[in-house]
Design a protein around this motif. Structure first.
Motif, PDB file in Angstrom:
ATOM      1  N   GLN A  48      44.229 -16.816  47.100  1.00 44.44           N
ATOM      2  CA  GLN A  48      43.599 -15.711  46.371  1.00 44.44           C
ATOM      3  C   GLN A  48      42.211 -16.082  45.848  1.00 44.44           C
ATOM      4  O   GLN A  48      41.670 -15.398  44.977  1.00 44.44           O
ATOM      5  N   ARG A  49      41.633 -17.150  46.364  1.00 46.23           N
ATOM      6  CA  ARG A  49      40.327 -17.590  45.867  1.00 46.23           C
ATOM      7  C   ARG A  49      39.257 -16.530  46.146  1.00 46.23           C
ATOM      8  O   ARG A  49      39.375 -15.730  47.076  1.00 46.23           O
ATOM      9  N   TYR A  50      38.221 -16.546  45.310  1.00 49.69           N
ATOM     10  CA  TYR A  50      37.111 -15.622  45.492  1.00 49.69           C
ATOM     11  C   TYR A  50      35.803 -16.320  45.166  1.00 49.69           C
ATOM     12  O   TYR A  50      35.731 -16.979  44.145  1.00 49.69           O
ATOM     13  N   PRO A  51      34.757 -16.145  45.934  1.00 44.70           N
ATOM     14  CA  PRO A  51      34.819 -15.552  47.283  1.00 44.70           C
ATOM     15  C   PRO A  51      35.366 -16.563  48.286  1.00 44.70           C
ATOM     16  O   PRO A  51      35.526 -17.731  47.943  1.00 44.70           O
ATOM     17  N   LYS A  52      35.624 -16.102  49.461  1.00 45.39           N
ATOM     18  CA  LYS A  52      36.157 -17.001  50.492  1.00 45.39           C
ATOM     19  C   LYS A  52      34.992 -17.605  51.283  1.00 45.39           C
ATOM     20  O   LYS A  52      34.659 -17.184  52.367  1.00 45.39           O
ATOM     21  N   HIS A  53      34.357 -18.620  50.646  1.00 51.02           N
ATOM     22  CA  HIS A  53      33.225 -19.287  51.286  1.00 51.02           C
ATOM     23  C   HIS A  53      33.676 -20.003  52.551  1.00 51.02           C
ATOM     24  O   HIS A  53      34.816 -20.412  52.685  1.00 51.02           O
ATOM     25  N   GLN A 112      35.923 -25.232  46.593  1.00 47.28           N
ATOM     26  CA  GLN A 112      37.344 -25.544  46.720  1.00 47.28           C
ATOM     27  C   GLN A 112      37.660 -27.014  46.561  1.00 47.28           C
ATOM     28  O   GLN A 112      38.815 -27.412  46.524  1.00 47.28           O
ATOM     29  N   ASN A 167      31.190 -23.261  43.234  1.00 45.61           N
ATOM     30  CA  ASN A 167      31.674 -22.022  43.875  1.00 45.61           C
ATOM     31  C   ASN A 167      30.689 -20.859  43.768  1.00 45.61           C
ATOM     32  O   ASN A 167      30.791 -19.898  44.525  1.00 45.61           O
ATOM     33  N   GLN A 194      40.224 -17.447  37.162  1.00 43.03           N
ATOM     34  CA  GLN A 194      40.142 -16.084  37.697  1.00 43.03           C
ATOM     35  C   GLN A 194      39.821 -16.099  39.194  1.00 43.03           C
ATOM     36  O   GLN A 194      40.312 -15.271  39.940  1.00 43.03           O
ATOM     37  N   THR A 195      38.928 -17.001  39.602  1.00 43.93           N
ATOM     38  CA  THR A 195      38.501 -17.023  41.014  1.00 43.93           C
ATOM     39  C   THR A 195      39.142 -18.175  41.782  1.00 43.93           C
ATOM     40  O   THR A 195      38.935 -18.274  42.990  1.00 43.93           O
ATOM     41  N   TYR A 196      39.879 -19.046  41.080  1.00 47.51           N
ATOM     42  CA  TYR A 196      40.514 -20.208  41.713  1.00 47.51           C
ATOM     43  C   TYR A 196      39.489 -21.119  42.379  1.00 47.51           C
ATOM     44  O   TYR A 196      39.768 -21.697  43.430  1.00 47.51           O
ATOM     45  N   THR A 211      27.836 -18.576  44.547  1.00 47.82           N
ATOM     46  CA  THR A 211      27.217 -18.381  45.857  1.00 47.82           C
ATOM     47  C   THR A 211      25.814 -18.975  45.930  1.00 47.82           C
ATOM     48  O   THR A 211      25.467 -19.651  46.887  1.00 47.82           O
TER      49      THR A 211
END
Ligand SMILES: [Zn+2]
Length: 99
Positions: free
Chosen positions: A9-14, A20, A27, A42-44, A29
């Motif tokens: 459920q990570r955000y965004p999926k780089h 990560q 993380n 919240q974004t993992y 961008t």
């Protein structure tokens, strides 16, 4: 070689390991700082100290970042997220005056 755990459920999926990898690239961008140790529940994702501090200033009740002691498993990330959501819910309840 470090195993990189990517939360589903990570955000965004780089692409790649961005956000990560504990101690890796932040993380955010537009941020390319290394040494990301602050886990956002919240974004993992892992963030550098500057981004974590910046985002925490706008936190609703308490910081959404915790400095991790090391890499986290998916289960650990999920537990941190659940604990945060529970604490945040309780914090909101205490904000309201009794009727
Ligand atoms: Zn950053």
């Amino acid at each position: 070689m470090v195993d990189v755990v990517k939360h589903p459920q990570r955000y965004p999926k780089h692409e790649g390991d961005k956000g990560q990898l504990f101690g890796g690239e932040c993380n955010t961008t537009r941020c390319h700082d290394l040494g990301a140790r602050y886990f956002n529940n919240q974004t993992y994702g892992f963030y550098c100290q500057g981004c974590a501090r910046g985002i925490n200033r706008f936190g609703p009740h308490h910081p959404i970042f915790n400095e991790a002691a090391g890499p986290l498993t998916v289960d650990e990330m999920t537990k941190i997220h659940r604990d945060y959501m529970r604490e945040d819910f309780l914090a909101r309840e205490t904000d309201f005056s009794p009727i």
